[in-house]
Design an enzyme around this catalytic site. Structure first.
Site, short mmCIF file in Angstrom:
data_model
loop_
_atom_site.label_atom_id
_atom_site.label_comp_id
_atom_site.label_asym_id
_atom_site.label_seq_id
_atom_site.Cartn_x
_atom_site.Cartn_y
_atom_site.Cartn_z
N CYS A 94 -2.20 -0.55 7.20
CA CYS A 94 -1.74 -0.24 8.56
C CYS A 94 -1.70 1.28 8.73
O CYS A 94 -1.96 2.04 7.79
CB CYS A 94 -0.36 -0.86 8.80
SG CYS A 94 0.98 -0.03 7.91
N CYS A 113 0.71 2.93 6.22
CA CYS A 113 0.17 2.94 4.87
C CYS A 113 -1.03 3.87 4.74
O CYS A 113 -1.20 4.55 3.73
CB CYS A 113 -0.20 1.52 4.44
SG CYS A 113 1.25 0.47 4.25
N GLU A 135 0.83 -1.22 0.00
CA GLU A 135 0.00 0.00 0.00
C GLU A 135 0.86 1.26 0.00
O GLU A 135 0.56 2.22 -0.71
CB GLU A 135 -0.94 0.02 1.21
CG GLU A 135 -1.88 -1.15 1.28
CD GLU A 135 -1.32 -2.36 2.03
OE1 GLU A 135 -2.11 -3.26 2.36
OE2 GLU A 135 -0.09 -2.41 2.29
#
Length: 164
Positions: free
Chosen positions: A90, A93, A62
């Site tokens: 996360c 990201c 990502e």
């Protein structure tokens, strides 16, 4: 508030799963992302880069895709785009997605489920922080749809992490 599902979301999310499979088959962590325009046309795809980038723990699919997108497209265009990703972004990201200006995220496996499945992993010490919380702290909207096709997404990780 949950995002609105589009008719092509499942198909494009499964394409992100295919990218995650390619990542796993290439020796990397099983994460994959694609970027699509507002009509569902795929613009970019990205495998995880942990191993291929020399053990870079920040080389999540990502984040790498958000960086590429931010360099390739302007903010107005990206605000209409969607990142499809095999697992919930996360916190790192999510920040990259926000700063790149990508306006929508569709994900498979949630961070919470990822953490439960992987457990204590030195290679992937999962943060149980939902991406919508990160995005809500920002000044521009980022729509979130997910988890979606979570059982399929979980299969991508089950065998991989059990061998680590």
């Amino acid at each position: 508030m949950p995002g609105t599902k589009r008719p092509y979301d499942e198909s494009l999310l499964r394409k992100a799963f295919d990218v995650a499979r390619r990542s796993r088959e290439g020796g990397d962590h099983p994460f994959g992302s694609i970027l699509a325009d507002r009509d569902g046309n795929v613009l970019l795809e990205q495998c995880n880069g942990y191993s291929s980038e020399g053990g870079d723990r920040t080389a999540h699919a990502e984040r790498l895709l958000a960086t590429r997108a931010g360099k390739s497209y302007d903010l107005d265009f990206l605000a209409e785009c969607t990142m499809y990703t095999s697992a919930e972004p996360c916190a790192m990201c999510s920040g990259a997605i926000y700063w790149a200006g990508i306006g929508r995220v569709v994900f498979g496996l949630s961070e919470r489920e990822m953490k439960q499945q992987i457990g204590d992993s030195k290679e992937n010490p999962t943060l149980d922080l939902p991406c919508d919380i990160v995005f809500a702290a920002g000044q521009r909207p980022t729509e979130v749809v997910g988890p979606m096709l979570a059982d399929e997404a979980a299969k991508l990780h089950k065998e991989y992490w059990s061998r680590r």
